[in-house]
Write a protein that holds these residues in place. Sequence first.
Motif, mmCIF file in Angstrom:
data_model
loop_
_atom_site.group_PDB
_atom_site.id
_atom_site.type_symbol
_atom_site.label_atom_id
_atom_site.label_comp_id
_atom_site.label_asym_id
_atom_site.label_seq_id
_atom_site.Cartn_x
_atom_site.Cartn_y
_atom_site.Cartn_z
ATOM 1 N N SER A 199 0.790 -1.210 -0.120
ATOM 2 C CA SER A 199 -0.037 -0.163 -0.079
ATOM 3 C C SER A 199 0.973 1.228 0.080
ATOM 4 C CB SER A 199 -1.071 0.033 1.271
ATOM 5 O OG SER A 199 0.017 0.180 2.369
ATOM 6 N N LEU A 200 0.283 2.306 -0.295
ATOM 7 C CA LEU A 200 1.035 3.524 -0.241
ATOM 8 C C LEU A 200 1.500 3.924 1.083
ATOM 9 C CD1 LEU A 200 2.179 6.080 -1.807
ATOM 10 C CD2 LEU A 200 -0.037 7.042 -1.564
ATOM 11 N N ALA A 201 0.568 3.393 2.115
ATOM 12 C CA ALA A 201 0.968 3.868 3.420
ATOM 13 C C ALA A 201 2.280 2.920 3.979
ATOM 14 C CB ALA A 201 -0.163 3.534 4.423
ATOM 15 N N GLU A 202 2.357 2.139 3.455
ATOM 16 C CA GLU A 202 3.557 1.083 3.800
ATOM 17 C C GLU A 202 4.707 1.687 3.055
ATOM 18 O OE1 GLU A 202 5.380 -3.374 2.963
ATOM 19 O OE2 GLU A 202 3.062 -3.180 2.927
ATOM 20 N N TYR A 203 4.509 1.982 2.211
ATOM 21 C CA TYR A 203 5.689 2.459 1.112
ATOM 22 C C TYR A 203 6.050 3.896 1.888
ATOM 23 C CZ TYR A 203 8.386 4.057 -2.852
ATOM 24 O OH TYR A 203 9.248 4.322 -3.833
ATOM 25 N N THR A 204 5.154 4.807 2.216
ATOM 26 C CA THR A 204 5.676 5.762 2.719
ATOM 27 C C THR A 204 6.558 5.517 4.339
ATOM 28 O OG1 THR A 204 3.515 7.005 2.014
ATOM 29 C CG2 THR A 204 4.761 8.042 3.828
ATOM 30 N N GLU A 205 6.119 4.676 4.803
ATOM 31 C CA GLU A 205 6.702 4.350 6.068
ATOM 32 C C GLU A 205 8.213 3.921 5.718
ATOM 33 O OE1 GLU A 205 5.812 5.032 9.380
ATOM 34 O OE2 GLU A 205 4.472 6.101 7.911
ATOM 35 N N LEU A 227 8.446 13.837 1.127
ATOM 36 C CA LEU A 227 7.602 12.748 2.034
ATOM 37 C C LEU A 227 6.285 13.210 2.665
ATOM 38 C CD1 LEU A 227 8.429 10.082 3.565
ATOM 39 C CD2 LEU A 227 9.459 11.544 5.256
ATOM 40 N N ALA A 228 6.224 14.502 2.799
ATOM 41 C CA ALA A 228 5.106 15.114 3.295
ATOM 42 C C ALA A 228 3.674 15.025 2.293
ATOM 43 C CB ALA A 228 5.394 16.725 3.656
ATOM 44 N N ALA A 229 4.118 14.966 1.018
ATOM 45 C CA ALA A 229 3.324 14.714 -0.201
ATOM 46 C C ALA A 229 2.684 13.617 -0.309
ATOM 47 C CB ALA A 229 3.683 15.415 -1.441
ATOM 48 N N MET A 230 3.823 12.511 0.057
ATOM 49 C CA MET A 230 3.578 11.130 -0.205
ATOM 50 C C MET A 230 2.553 10.760 1.165
ATOM 51 S SD MET A 230 6.113 8.027 -0.190
ATOM 52 C CE MET A 230 7.076 8.597 -1.496
ATOM 53 N N ALA A 231 2.781 11.240 2.337
ATOM 54 C CA ALA A 231 2.400 10.938 3.617
ATOM 55 C C ALA A 231 0.641 11.402 3.269
ATOM 56 C CB ALA A 231 2.853 11.529 4.604
ATOM 57 N N ALA A 232 0.604 12.659 2.713
ATOM 58 C CA ALA A 232 -0.822 13.201 2.713
ATOM 59 C C ALA A 232 -1.567 12.240 1.808
ATOM 60 C CB ALA A 232 -0.963 14.351 2.259
ATOM 61 N N ASP A 233 -1.097 11.829 0.573
ATOM 62 C CA ASP A 233 -1.767 10.789 -0.205
ATOM 63 C C ASP A 233 -2.184 9.502 0.357
ATOM 64 O OD1 ASP A 233 -1.854 12.895 -2.162
ATOM 65 O OD2 ASP A 233 -0.412 12.029 -3.325
ATOM 66 N N ALA A 234 -1.048 8.954 1.128
ATOM 67 C CA ALA A 234 -1.284 7.626 1.494
ATOM 68 C C ALA A 234 -2.407 7.733 2.850
ATOM 69 C CB ALA A 234 -0.140 7.400 2.372
ATOM 70 N N ALA A 235 -2.588 9.218 3.569
ATOM 71 C CA ALA A 235 -3.549 9.196 4.532
ATOM 72 C C ALA A 235 -4.984 8.968 3.690
ATOM 73 C CB ALA A 235 -3.428 10.293 5.307
ATOM 74 N N ALA A 236 -5.068 9.464 2.709
ATOM 75 C CA ALA A 236 -6.389 9.770 1.987
ATOM 76 C C ALA A 236 -6.704 8.354 1.122
ATOM 77 C CB ALA A 236 -6.211 11.041 0.978
ATOM 78 N N GLU A 237 -6.039 7.488 1.055
ATOM 79 C CA GLU A 237 -5.916 6.279 0.097
ATOM 80 C C GLU A 237 -7.287 5.543 1.011
ATOM 81 O OE1 GLU A 237 -2.951 3.504 -2.264
ATOM 82 O OE2 GLU A 237 -2.763 3.292 0.072
ATOM 83 N N THR A 238 -8.258 5.284 0.448
ATOM 84 C CA THR A 238 -9.089 4.470 0.724
ATOM 85 C C THR A 238 -9.283 3.078 0.340
ATOM 86 O OG1 THR A 238 -10.377 5.246 -0.864
ATOM 87 C CG2 THR A 238 -10.676 6.619 0.993
#
Length: 255
Positions: A199-205, A227-238
């Motif tokens: 997932s993008l969340a895992e990738y961000t971490e 990293l901030a932009a990636m984290a924002a997109d990861a948080a919005a990933e449903t």
Amino acid sequence: MRIERVDYDRTQHAGYARGRRLLPSSRRAWTRAFRSLAGDRRISRVADVGSGTGRFTPALAEEFGAATVGVEPSERMREVAHAQSAHPLVTYVPGSAADLPLDDGSADLALMFLVWHHVPDRPAAARELARVLAPGARLLIATTLADRLKDLLLYRYFPRTRDIDAEVFPTLADTEAVFRDAGFAPAGLVEVRHRSADSLAEYTERQRLRALSVYEHLTEAEYRDGLAAMAADAAAETDPRPVEADCDLLAFTRT
């Protein structure tokens, strides 16, 4: 641009094993590809050149049932390999691509996985690989190629990494020429689908660990903003989707 060499004893070693941990699906994809390009000769000894923290070394030993030596110049990376990637068939030793602690013709297969662009003297390394590989043995090189850049997710968040990759990595023609001059013949080129995260969340971490050497060439602001932009997109990933990309794997035969 002038690209400085990455010192893995100073950086990278701390988070590399976690940040670049192989997912089971990727391990299967790569070992299948290694097997398909390894040739028909019996493989009793494998050299993992630039083995790092041992991400692939035990997998090579298990896939081929062969004694496998991981050659790595960074002392700190070898320390992690000894602690986290030990295997009965594996030995980790100091050395570099241009100075391998192996006897002439003693290896039946060699792998360089995302190592080739770090080698300062590529012609010398190609000659040294030719020395340690037996006639007919295969050399496998997983690498980015400047004229075959993929559409990496990384480039979306850290745009300058694409320019850095284009500068750091050689072209396919340049790579083939270096090995042809050293006594190798091209034996194949395949693309391997590599899954970096589920997932993008895992990738961000994973990116928080700064385990990609290209980050060493970015400014702190570039890294922080990306990293901030990636984290924002990861948080919005449903609907989590895996982060995957095609990677080039080259094969050469020692003639």
